[in-house]
Design a protein around this motif. Structure first.
Motif, PDB file in Angstrom:
ATOM      1  N   THR A   1       0.885  -1.141  -0.046  1.00 14.55           N
ATOM      2  CA  THR A   1      -0.008  -0.055  -0.047  1.00 14.55           C
ATOM      3  C   THR A   1       0.870   1.199  -0.154  1.00 14.55           C
ATOM      4  O   THR A   1       1.918   1.320   0.708  1.00 14.55           O
ATOM      5  N   ALA A   2       0.416   2.118  -0.680  1.00 10.94           N
ATOM      6  CA  ALA A   2       1.213   3.546  -0.727  1.00 10.94           C
ATOM      7  C   ALA A   2       1.400   4.141   0.588  1.00 10.94           C
ATOM      8  O   ALA A   2       0.477   3.862   1.560  1.00 10.94           O
TER       9      ALA A   2
ATOM     10  N   GLU B   1      -1.163   4.018   3.874  1.00 11.46           N
ATOM     11  CA  GLU B   1      -1.018   3.046   4.820  1.00 11.46           C
ATOM     12  C   GLU B   1      -0.757   3.877   6.021  1.00 11.46           C
ATOM     13  O   GLU B   1      -1.359   3.375   7.204  1.00 11.46           O
ATOM     14  N   ALA B   2      -0.241   4.937   6.114  1.00 14.86           N
ATOM     15  CA  ALA B   2      -0.490   5.970   7.287  1.00 14.86           C
ATOM     16  C   ALA B   2      -1.727   6.472   7.738  1.00 14.86           C
ATOM     17  O   ALA B   2      -2.055   6.109   8.789  1.00 14.86           O
ATOM     18  N   GLU B   3      -2.401   6.616   6.746  1.00 14.73           N
ATOM     19  CA  GLU B   3      -4.083   7.006   7.100  1.00 14.73           C
ATOM     20  C   GLU B   3      -4.604   5.624   7.797  1.00 14.73           C
ATOM     21  O   GLU B   3      -5.390   5.797   8.760  1.00 14.73           O
TER      22      GLU B   3
ATOM     23  N   LEU C   1       7.404   0.224  10.516  1.00 11.57           N
ATOM     24  CA  LEU C   1       7.592   1.234   9.486  1.00 11.57           C
ATOM     25  C   LEU C   1       8.103   2.690   9.780  1.00 11.57           C
ATOM     26  O   LEU C   1       8.677   3.420   8.815  1.00 11.57           O
ATOM     27  N   ALA C   2       7.961   2.943  11.210  1.00  7.12           N
ATOM     28  CA  ALA C   2       8.488   4.321  11.490  1.00  7.12           C
ATOM     29  C   ALA C   2       9.811   4.517  11.323  1.00  7.12           C
ATOM     30  O   ALA C   2      10.213   5.876  10.715  1.00  7.12           O
ATOM     31  N   PRO C   3      10.996   3.725  11.126  1.00  3.37           N
ATOM     32  CA  PRO C   3      12.147   4.344  10.934  1.00  3.37           C
ATOM     33  C   PRO C   3      12.253   4.815   9.321  1.00  3.37           C
ATOM     34  O   PRO C   3      13.339   5.303   8.881  1.00  3.37           O
ATOM     35  N   ASP C   4      11.429   4.312   8.494  1.00  2.00           N
ATOM     36  CA  ASP C   4      11.377   4.857   7.057  1.00  2.00           C
ATOM     37  C   ASP C   4      10.976   6.300   6.899  1.00  2.00           C
ATOM     38  O   ASP C   4       9.992   6.820   7.436  1.00  2.00           O
TER      39      ASP C   4
ATOM     40  N   VAL D   1       2.982   9.994   8.322  1.00  2.39           N
ATOM     41  CA  VAL D   1       2.520  10.001   9.708  1.00  2.39           C
ATOM     42  C   VAL D   1       2.478  11.239  10.303  1.00  2.39           C
ATOM     43  O   VAL D   1       1.461  11.791  10.872  1.00  2.39           O
ATOM     44  N   ILE D   2       3.424  12.115  10.351  1.00  2.00           N
ATOM     45  CA  ILE D   2       3.681  13.178  10.981  1.00  2.00           C
ATOM     46  C   ILE D   2       2.775  14.357  10.486  1.00  2.00           C
ATOM     47  O   ILE D   2       2.041  15.222  10.869  1.00  2.00           O
TER      48      ILE D   2
END
Length: 720
Positions: free
Chosen positions: A79-80, A84-86, A110-113, A120-121
């Motif tokens: 997923t884009a 994915e964040a949404e 996934l947060a290290p990417d 996300v931010i």
């Protein structure tokens, strides 16, 4: 026929689908590549999908990092990142505890990417995580996952730590101060507060006021190495952010609470090996502890201070009036002043007024403190030193005061008192945690060593600087051994007399210089190419073995590691992130690759992009000395692979190996030392049969040819 350079052969996989083997044209827009991949699987709306690396941290492929795709790379269709964040942020609002746990686990993964973190931010993901942390509905695994995800997102540096709200910081402080708390939560809470303290002075003051030192002592005494390390990290951060006066009060309180004894017995001498991060924090604590001496070191003696004049008189009386008798009772004032001046001269002051000797900074009043401590805590040794030297001939007496002043300067230089803390150093000495007043006790041992060395050298006043050079070498060599106690230091330094120092100097000089006879020099020159080839082979083998490197940001030390090695065929650098404490990975498991053919140049020191912005302060000197980078083509731009070597030796080995791969000369100090050692050994082996045979400076002359060659033997004539 070989494919064009900008075309790579890769595999793309998707769950419940047959993988695709495709030829990826790097010149083609990524959106077009995604469209082709989706069409092959009959997927519509290709803009809803993205490519990720299948291995490692599943980094999203973007136009900026697509050059990291190499031949043989395995990608997966997912997923884009925006969708994915949404989806994940929506999952945080779900009432199901199991669903929230799975969402947070995926978020942590996934947060290290950087690409995902930006999405996300931008969708207020930090605020949503902050709400979970502030609410504290679950004090176990969910809270730990939320804290970990929050920390991973903040580590990218896109949001300042100073933007955190006071209620949020106070809530994290509550987790640190709670007694019954999940073991996975408190290390993360401590790590977050450490970052806050180092990055924001205002919030650092809040943390200092809200987290009692006694609470950190409780965490340090728990037999959990991770919790101990993070508690020590926060403690050193609080000490670094405090003023000199506050720092002294804090350290005095900690010492009263027996922190020093606990560190010495339960951390330094723990059965478990000491981690790199804990070693660094102990180094910082030692530097801060010794840094309390800096104000005295920078303050000259005030000749108008009644207290300081009385201290000088006490020093004189301890040597010449041990019973406390009044000097020159019944004598006139002029006579008493004359006697005082003479006794101060005997004490080793250069001037009849000792205040003039102590006006020099450094060492300032610290030298007076050391002399007073020695006279009060080792009175017999002090009296013996002074009286023994005052009874010698003038030219052979060792001046106590002058020696003490210079020795204090020497100790301050060796221990780097007054210098800023290094960001990476780990070279603390257990001896300074073995007892109170360790610096003054070290001085007491050192001043007696100086007197012993003075006698061994049969020195005179003209030899004072030579004696100090020998004492410096004795102290430096012994401190480098990191003795665990002052008694062990005393034993080792006394086992290094002047004769042994001379022997070590001579041995080192012979190893470095060797013989300078022209025939030997010619032999060494002939041996150099072969031995340089041997060194080159060793360097490349070391690169193939690989090394763990530590990631270091511009803000603070990081506890993340990555591994890099050279492929066995010497054509590719393979690298990737690893977990601390895990064994080195195999080259096949490393996700990233950099072809050696793509490397353009090797950069070291201040030329490296990852240390160029850090300024030129003393605290960054060690970082410059360990930093190196390789530049390579990244599309149309130049990119860098940045390294911070774990040690100076590893720095030399890697820069030599990379230079060898690039066809450049290996010019490191380690190469020079290795070549010298191999040349010395090989030369000695070649000359083994010539032992005790003098080698002439010039070759013997070649005699003239004979007038005839009738002496030639005819082998065809049989012997009778």
């Amino acid at each position: 026929m070989a494919p064009p350079r900008n075309v790579v052969k890769i595999a793309v996989q998707m769950r419940d689908a047959i993988p695709q083997l495709i030829r990826l044209d790097q010149a083609k827009p990524l959106a077009a590549v995604l469209k082709e991949v989706c069409d092959a699987w009959s997927l519509v709306h290709s803009e809803r999908y993205a490519l990720q690396f299948a291995d490692g941290h599943r980094k999203y492929i973007t136009e900026n990092n697509r050059t990291e795709i190499k031949n043989g790379s395995i990608l997966c269709l997912s997923t884009a990142p925006d969708l994915e964040a949404e989806r994940l942020l929506g999952g945080l609002q779900c009432g199901s505890r199991e669903r929230r746990r799975e969402t947070l686990q995926h978020l942590v993964l996934l947060a290290p990417d950087m690409t995902f973190a930006q999405e996300v931010i931008s969708r207020d993901g930090l605020q949503r995580l902050g709400t979970i942390i502030e609410d504290g509905d679950d004090l176990g695994e969910l809270l730990a996952l939320a804290l970990r995800a929050f920390l991973e997102l903040m580590e990218h540096g896109m949001v300042s730590w100073e933007t955190l709200s006071i209620p949020f910081v106070r809530k994290v402080v509550c987790y640190v101060n709670m007694n019954l708390m999940d073991a996975s939560v408190q290390p993360l809470a401590l790590r977050l507060l450490e970052s806050v303290t180092l990055s924001s002075p205002a919030l650092g003051q809040l943390v200092k006021s809200e987290v009692p030192l006694d609470r950190l002592l409780v965490h340090l005494q728990v037999m959990n190495q991770q919790l101990q390390t993070k508690a020590m990290a926060l403690l050193t951060a609080l000490l670094q952010g405090a003023s000199s006066t506050e720092r002294k009060h804090m350290l005095d309180y900690l010492w009263q609470r027996n922190l020093r004894q606990f560190i010495y017995k339960n951390i330094i001498h723990s059965a478990a090996p000491l981690g790199d991060e804990m070693a660094h924090h102990l180094y910082v604590l030692q530097a801060l502890m010794l840094g309390l001496l800096e104000p005295r070191m920078r303050t000259p003696l005030d000749p108008y201070s009644q207290e300081q004049r009385e201290q000088l008189q006490a020093l004189r009386q301890a040597a010449f009036d041990p019973e406390g008798e009044s000097l020159g009772t019944g004598l006139s004032a002029d006579r008493r002043r004359s006697l005082c001046a003479r006794e101060f001269r005997k004490l080793g002051f250069s001037n009849s007024n000792p205040a003039q000797d102590l006006e020099r900074v450094p060492p300032g009043l610290l030298a007076l403190d050391n002399m007073l401590y020695f006279s009060r805590h080792a009175p017999s040794a002090y009296s013996r030193f002074v009286l023994e030297n005052s009874s010698r001939e003038d030219k052979h007496e060792c001046p106590f005061a002058r020696s003490s002043i210079q020795l204090t300067v020497l100790l301050c230089e060796l221990l780097r008192i007054g210098e800023p803390c290094s960001e990476t150093a780990q070279d603390f000495s257990p001896m300074f945690f073995s007892q109170d007043q360790s610096f003054h006790e070290l001085f007491c041992v050192s001043i007696q060593l100086l007197n012993k060395t003075w006698k061994e050298m049969r020195a005179t006043q003209e030899d004072f600087d030579k004696v100090m050079q020998v004492v410096r070498e004795q102290l430096a060599r012994t401190l480098a051994l990191k003795p665990s106690s002052l008694e062990l230091f005393r034993t080792k330094v006394n086992a290094l007399p002047y004769g042994e120092v001379l022997r070590l100097r001579q041995t080192e000089r012979l190893h470095q210089e060797g013989t300078l006879a022209p025939p030997i020099l010619e032999l060494r020159e002939k041996l150099k190419p072969e031995l340089m080839g041997l060194i080159r082979q060793q360097r490349l083998l070391r690169l193939c073995e690989g090394t763990l490197f530590r990631k270091i940001s511009s803000r603070r030390r990081q506890d993340k590691l990555w591994f890099c090695c050279l492929s066995p065929n010497h054509k590719v650098l393979q690298y990737g992130d690893v977990e601390e404490g895990s064994s080195p990975p195999t080259p096949e498991s490393l996700p990233e690759q950099l072809p050696v053919a793509d490397i353009k140049a090797l950069l070291t020191g201040k030329d490296c992009p990852h240390v160029r912005e850090k300024g030129s302060g003393k605290q960054n000197k060690d970082l410059y000395e360990l930093a190196f980078s390789v530049s390579y083509d990244h599309g149309e731009e130049e990119a860098y692979l940045n390294f911070i070597a774990p040690s100076k030796r590893e720095f030399h080995l890697w820069t030599d190996g990379l230079s060898a791969l690039l066809g450049s000369p290996m010019g490191s100090e380690q190469t020079r030392l290795d070549l010298e050692q191999l040349l010395t050994m090989e030369t000695k082996l070649r000359l083994l049969e010539l032992e005790n045979v003098p080698i002439p400076e010039q070759p013997p002359p070649i005699p003239p040819p004979p007038t005839n060659f009738n002496f030639c033997y005819d082998c065809s004539i049989p012997e009778p």
